[in-house]
Write a protein that holds these residues in place. Structure first.
Motif, PDB file in Angstrom:
ATOM      1  N   ASP A  89     -13.790   3.757  10.371  1.00 33.74           N
ATOM      2  CA  ASP A  89     -13.953   3.327  11.638  1.00 33.74           C
ATOM      3  C   ASP A  89     -12.826   4.080  12.544  1.00 33.74           C
ATOM      4  O   ASP A  89     -11.749   4.342  12.041  1.00 33.74           O
ATOM      5  CB  ASP A  89     -14.485   2.133  12.280  1.00 33.74           C
ATOM      6  CG  ASP A  89     -13.508   1.119  11.933  1.00 33.74           C
ATOM      7  OD1 ASP A  89     -12.250   1.345  11.573  1.00 33.74           O
ATOM      8  OD2 ASP A  89     -13.632  -0.068  12.112  1.00 33.74           O
ATOM      9  N   GLU A  90     -12.790   3.777  13.853  1.00 31.62           N
ATOM     10  CA  GLU A  90     -11.667   4.108  14.701  1.00 31.62           C
ATOM     11  C   GLU A  90     -10.590   3.335  14.680  1.00 31.62           C
ATOM     12  O   GLU A  90      -9.486   3.666  15.112  1.00 31.62           O
ATOM     13  CB  GLU A  90     -12.179   4.057  16.231  1.00 31.62           C
ATOM     14  CG  GLU A  90     -13.103   5.141  16.660  1.00 31.62           C
ATOM     15  CD  GLU A  90     -12.750   6.381  16.268  1.00 31.62           C
ATOM     16  OE1 GLU A  90     -11.515   7.056  16.611  1.00 31.62           O
ATOM     17  OE2 GLU A  90     -13.574   7.321  16.022  1.00 31.62           O
ATOM     18  N   ASN A  91     -10.785   2.113  14.095  1.00 31.86           N
ATOM     19  CA  ASN A  91      -9.471   1.184  13.683  1.00 31.86           C
ATOM     20  C   ASN A  91      -9.019   1.534  12.287  1.00 31.86           C
ATOM     21  O   ASN A  91      -8.191   0.464  11.886  1.00 31.86           O
ATOM     22  CB  ASN A  91     -10.108  -0.492  13.704  1.00 31.86           C
ATOM     23  CG  ASN A  91     -10.497  -0.691  15.170  1.00 31.86           C
ATOM     24  OD1 ASN A  91      -9.825  -0.300  16.143  1.00 31.86           O
ATOM     25  ND2 ASN A  91     -11.654  -1.357  15.154  1.00 31.86           N
ATOM     26  N   CYS A  92      -9.206   2.304  11.793  1.00 31.24           N
ATOM     27  CA  CYS A  92      -8.660   2.904  10.524  1.00 31.24           C
ATOM     28  C   CYS A  92      -9.127   2.043   9.252  1.00 31.24           C
ATOM     29  O   CYS A  92      -8.282   1.889   8.333  1.00 31.24           O
ATOM     30  CB  CYS A  92      -7.361   3.198  10.561  1.00 31.24           C
ATOM     31  SG  CYS A  92      -6.547   4.187  11.838  1.00 31.24           S
ATOM     32  N   SER A  93     -10.383   1.403   9.541  1.00 21.52           N
ATOM     33  CA  SER A  93     -10.882   0.393   8.283  1.00 21.52           C
ATOM     34  C   SER A  93     -11.950   1.260   7.690  1.00 21.52           C
ATOM     35  O   SER A  93     -12.677   1.958   7.972  1.00 21.52           O
ATOM     36  CB  SER A  93     -11.512  -0.596   9.029  1.00 21.52           C
ATOM     37  OG  SER A  93     -10.309  -1.567   9.551  1.00 21.52           O
ATOM     38  N   LYS A 119      -8.185  -1.659   5.027  1.00 17.42           N
ATOM     39  CA  LYS A 119      -7.377  -1.012   6.138  1.00 17.42           C
ATOM     40  C   LYS A 119      -6.406   0.078   5.739  1.00 17.42           C
ATOM     41  O   LYS A 119      -5.699   0.018   4.857  1.00 17.42           O
ATOM     42  CB  LYS A 119      -6.550  -2.274   6.579  1.00 17.42           C
ATOM     43  CG  LYS A 119      -5.820  -1.827   7.727  1.00 17.42           C
ATOM     44  CD  LYS A 119      -6.706  -1.451   9.008  1.00 17.42           C
ATOM     45  CE  LYS A 119      -5.950  -1.428  10.208  1.00 17.42           C
ATOM     46  NZ  LYS A 119      -6.764  -1.207  11.733  1.00 17.42           N
ATOM     47  N   ALA A 125      -2.003   6.176  13.813  1.00 20.37           N
ATOM     48  CA  ALA A 125      -3.297   5.260  13.975  1.00 20.37           C
ATOM     49  C   ALA A 125      -4.590   6.247  14.425  1.00 20.37           C
ATOM     50  O   ALA A 125      -5.259   5.538  15.405  1.00 20.37           O
ATOM     51  CB  ALA A 125      -3.189   3.814  14.137  1.00 20.37           C
ATOM     52  N   ARG A 127      -8.351   7.952  13.355  1.00 16.06           N
ATOM     53  CA  ARG A 127      -9.365   7.960  12.308  1.00 16.06           C
ATOM     54  C   ARG A 127      -9.323   9.159  11.241  1.00 16.06           C
ATOM     55  O   ARG A 127      -9.377   8.857  10.071  1.00 16.06           O
ATOM     56  CB  ARG A 127     -10.834   8.045  12.802  1.00 16.06           C
ATOM     57  CG  ARG A 127     -11.870   7.749  12.117  1.00 16.06           C
ATOM     58  CD  ARG A 127     -13.134   7.890  12.910  1.00 16.06           C
ATOM     59  NE  ARG A 127     -14.255   8.281  12.107  1.00 16.06           N
ATOM     60  CZ  ARG A 127     -14.404   9.530  11.769  1.00 16.06           C
ATOM     61  NH1 ARG A 127     -13.864  10.525  12.196  1.00 16.06           N
ATOM     62  NH2 ARG A 127     -15.725   9.829  10.693  1.00 16.06           N
TER      63      ARG A 127
END
Length: 142
Positions: A89-93, A119, A125, A127
């Motif tokens: 996702d956009e939070n790099c998860s 993570k 940071a 994606r």
């Protein structure tokens, strides 16, 4: 050993009133190193039934490598690699759902019942950077 580009990995499974908590813990332990502690939190379902949330977080590089190595054992690992764009996702998860029944039998398969969130380290940071870092890390596991 090469560094793993992950800050941590979380695994979580719900144990419903109809399930044996020890069996759900056994399923989670299929993914985890032996010494990792599993947290338990009791909750209540919509109809008042008891739900136990079993979860663990690994942050140590060797432990993260162990969990990712177990993912690489999945017969659908190539599919997982093909779907990395959709799974980060956009939070790099990175998100992966695994089959709880298969995990209880000691197998790692994509499915439902266990949620894995990792993570991914990405500088900056973004994606796209996270997807590429995850792809490289998984390629190293092969």
């Amino acid at each position: 050993m090469a560094a793993v580009p992950f800050h941590y990995v979380d695994v979580r499974a719900f144990c419903y009133a109809t399930e044996d908590e020890r069996r759900v813990e056994t399923a989670l332990r299929t993914l985890l190193p032996e010494e990792v502690e599993i947290d338990r939190e009791t909750s209540e379902g919509y109809h008042g039934d008891r739900i136990v949330v079993l979860s663990a977080r690994v942050e140590n590089a060797d432990d993260v490598r162990h969990v990712l190595g177990r993912l690489a054992d999945a017969p659908e690992f190539d599919r997982l690699l093909d779907e990395l764009d959709e799974r980060v996702d956009e939070n790099c998860s990175l998100f992966v759902r695994l089959d709880k029944q298969a995990a209880f039998r000691g197998e790692v398969r994509l499915g439902r019942g266990i949620t894995l969130r990792a993570k991914v380290e990405a500088y900056p940071a973004k994606r796209e950077s996270a997807v590429e870092n995850a792809r490289e890390a998984f390629a190293d596991l092969r």
